[in-house]
Design a protein around this motif. Structure first.
Motif, PDB file in Angstrom:
ATOM      1  N   ASP A 119      -8.541  -2.240  -2.175  1.00 28.49           N
ATOM      2  CA  ASP A 119      -7.633  -1.383  -2.929  1.00 28.49           C
ATOM      3  C   ASP A 119      -8.295  -0.901  -4.230  1.00 28.49           C
ATOM      4  O   ASP A 119      -9.276  -1.481  -4.700  1.00 28.49           O
ATOM      5  CB  ASP A 119      -6.294  -2.097  -3.194  1.00 28.49           C
ATOM      6  N   CYS A 134       2.509   1.758  -3.421  1.00 33.58           N
ATOM      7  CA  CYS A 134       1.547   2.205  -4.416  1.00 33.58           C
ATOM      8  C   CYS A 134       1.015   3.598  -4.092  1.00 33.58           C
ATOM      9  O   CYS A 134       0.693   4.356  -5.005  1.00 33.58           O
ATOM     10  CB  CYS A 134       0.384   1.218  -4.518  1.00 33.58           C
ATOM     11  N   HIS A 135       0.959   3.968  -2.805  1.00 35.05           N
ATOM     12  CA  HIS A 135       0.365   5.242  -2.433  1.00 35.05           C
ATOM     13  C   HIS A 135       1.224   6.427  -2.841  1.00 35.05           C
ATOM     14  O   HIS A 135       0.762   7.565  -2.761  1.00 35.05           O
ATOM     15  CB  HIS A 135       0.099   5.288  -0.931  1.00 35.05           C
ATOM     16  N   ARG A 157       0.832  -1.203   0.000  1.00 36.38           N
ATOM     17  CA  ARG A 157       0.000   0.000   0.000  1.00 36.38           C
ATOM     18  C   ARG A 157       0.864   1.249   0.000  1.00 36.38           C
ATOM     19  O   ARG A 157       0.615   2.202  -0.728  1.00 36.38           O
ATOM     20  CB  ARG A 157      -0.915  -0.015   1.221  1.00 36.38           C
ATOM     21  N   THR A 212      -1.087   7.027  -5.530  1.00 30.32           N
ATOM     22  CA  THR A 212      -2.527   6.831  -5.423  1.00 30.32           C
ATOM     23  C   THR A 212      -3.305   8.120  -5.387  1.00 30.32           C
ATOM     24  O   THR A 212      -4.512   8.104  -5.621  1.00 30.32           O
ATOM     25  CB  THR A 212      -2.889   6.010  -4.171  1.00 30.32           C
ATOM     26  N   ASP A 265      -7.409  -1.281   3.317  1.00 30.78           N
ATOM     27  CA  ASP A 265      -7.228  -0.238   4.322  1.00 30.78           C
ATOM     28  C   ASP A 265      -8.340  -0.369   5.352  1.00 30.78           C
ATOM     29  O   ASP A 265      -9.520  -0.445   4.994  1.00 30.78           O
ATOM     30  CB  ASP A 265      -7.301   1.152   3.681  1.00 30.78           C
ATOM     31  N   GLY A 297      -2.840  -7.659  -3.229  1.00 32.57           N
ATOM     32  CA  GLY A 297      -3.675  -6.482  -3.083  1.00 32.57           C
ATOM     33  C   GLY A 297      -3.688  -6.083  -1.627  1.00 32.57           C
ATOM     34  O   GLY A 297      -3.066  -6.743  -0.791  1.00 32.57           O
ATOM     35  N   TRP A 298      -4.385  -4.989  -1.323  1.00 38.01           N
ATOM     36  CA  TRP A 298      -4.408  -4.582   0.069  1.00 38.01           C
ATOM     37  C   TRP A 298      -5.793  -4.104   0.471  1.00 38.01           C
ATOM     38  O   TRP A 298      -6.645  -3.803  -0.361  1.00 38.01           O
ATOM     39  CB  TRP A 298      -3.365  -3.504   0.349  1.00 38.01           C
ATOM     40  N   ARG A 335     -14.175   3.174  -4.233  1.00 32.86           N
ATOM     41  CA  ARG A 335     -13.641   1.960  -3.635  1.00 32.86           C
ATOM     42  C   ARG A 335     -14.751   1.212  -2.908  1.00 32.86           C
ATOM     43  O   ARG A 335     -15.676   1.816  -2.370  1.00 32.86           O
ATOM     44  CB  ARG A 335     -12.487   2.277  -2.683  1.00 32.86           C
TER      45      ARG A 335
END
Length: 224
Positions: free
Chosen positions: A61, A8-9, A5, A12, A38, A35-36, A126
């Motif tokens: 995600d 990738c953030h 995360r 993002t 949150d 994948g993640w 999301r």
């Protein structure tokens, strides 16, 4: 170690995230996690200062959310009906695994109850799964320290608290009620050998059950 995360953030917040992830997917799929999620957690506390439940919100995600939203929008009844159906499927799949959640007070692991309240929604592009995870018995928090971890045992999905870069959001972990409590979210610190082992897993492989624990953040609540 930066999480998937966090890596990738870096991008993002830009409008082209989904397109970028789509381009990078073949490369990302070569290593775990795939994948993640949150999460935000709120301890539900009764009038006697006992924790009754963990109210959790899981946001999938962006790439996985996009795929889900597109697929559910094409089903009979449209997106809203599809999300309702998805909630039942997610709840049924996670129930045998205590919703990937372990809770401890001191050295004692607490037993968890049955989830009967849940919903799935689309928020800011999301998919979000929100549910109330009760304890089998309310647990006093006064002068106690409660710790929890939420993790996929096979580390196929990474579970991390909502954060801006490396700093958890203020509402990533909160406590209801009138108790005077402090909260912390401790980052994972896995052994480098486990990191290398996870990175070697192919797209169709799952790690041995229990690996995810080593990559899990720990929420800590200490109350006076």
């Amino acid at each position: 170690m930066k999480s998937l995360r966090q890596l990738c953030h870096a991008g993002t917040r830009r409008a082209w995230l989904v397109g970028l992830l789509a381009l990078l997917l073949p490369a990302l799929a070569l290593a775990h996690p795939h994948g993640w999620i949150d999460i935000r957690v709120r301890l539900v506390v009764d009038e006697e200062g006992r924790v009754e439940a963990l109210h959790q919100a899981w946001r999938m995600d962006p790439f996985y959310s996009l795929v889900l939203i597109e697929e559910l929008s094409r089903t009979e009844g449209g997106l809203e009906t599809g999300l309702d159906r998805l909630g039942g499927e997610i709840s049924g799949n996670l129930a045998p695994f205590d919703f990937f959640t372990e809770v401890r007070v001191g050295d004692d692991e607490l037993s968890l109850g049955e989830v009967t309240e849940y919903t799935v929604m689309e928020r800011d592009g999301r998919v979000e799964f929100v549910f109330l995870l009760p304890l089998d018995e309310p647990q006093p928090l006064s002068e106690q320290t409660l710790q929890y971890q939420v993790f996929d045992p096979t580390y196929y999905l990474e579970v991390v608290h909502e954060a801006e870069d490396d700093t958890p959001d203020e509402d990533a972990l909160t406590v209801g009620g009138e108790l005077n409590c402090t909260t912390r979210i401790l980052p994972a610190d896995p052994d480098p050998e486990l990191v290398a082992e996870a990175a070697m897993l192919d797209i169709d492989e799952k790690a041995e059950p229990g690996m995810g624990r080593h990559f899990a953040e720990t929420g800590v609540v200490a109350c006076e």
